[in-house]
Design a protein around this motif. Sequence first.
Motif: not given
Length: 265
Positions: A11, A13, A28, A30, A103, A105
């Motif tokens: 994921t 961001k 966001t 994928k 995730t 960032t």
Amino acid sequence: MSNANGTMNLTLKVWRQPNAQTAGKFVTYKAENISPDMSFLEMLDVVNESLIHGKQDPIHFDHDCREGICGMCSLYINGRPHGPKRAITTCQLHMRSFSDGETITIEPWRATAFPVIKDLAVDRSAFDRIQQTGGYISVNTGGVPDANEIAIPKVIADEAFNSATCIGCGACVAACKNASAMLFVSAKINQLALLPQGQPERYRRVQSMVAKMDEEGFGNCTNTGACEAECPKEITLTNIAHMNYDFFSAKLFREEEVHEVQHGA
């Protein structure tokens, strides 16, 4: 670490911002079936292909050589310039440094002197303007001696070479809470100030480049060492010590009017 299929699902961001005048926000995405052997930029290429296929605006980011030598890549990944690995650039960062399901960032460099152009790409031309005020050696044609005729102690040559490995990516600025550019500027000064060829313009150079650094809006050194810790080329803080010594020596004994030099008048 990959999944049972040998790939990774992530994921992302990602900071999206149309330009410096418009507020940005995290979006966001994928990233699926990513090979652990891909570089971070190749992973973004895959995401962008998917966005383009879906007729969406791709994520804008800087890149060029993808070999860790040009200094163009400039991503702030999970709170660190160039990501979690020490002494490598974003383009040399591989996805095996992350885990399946993680995730991530991704932000641009954050500094007033580095305004956002779009998304993750920032304007680092302030570095070019600092270089133009003195980050060179003037050579008059007709009387240049062969470089090998000037003997330089190896320890000095090695230190000058280490300073010269700065690729000007701006990670030092991004890592500093004051957005200081002193590690970059000091490396560009030190690589010349240590060598015989750099002596004639040594004190003018340091005054001009420091004045331009201040004019461009970079902050003061915080003395925390974050710049050295995050530099992908491991430029050391001793460069800043050398620069400060030369700068204060120049102000005491060799102060010059640098305004004319800065603007090329």
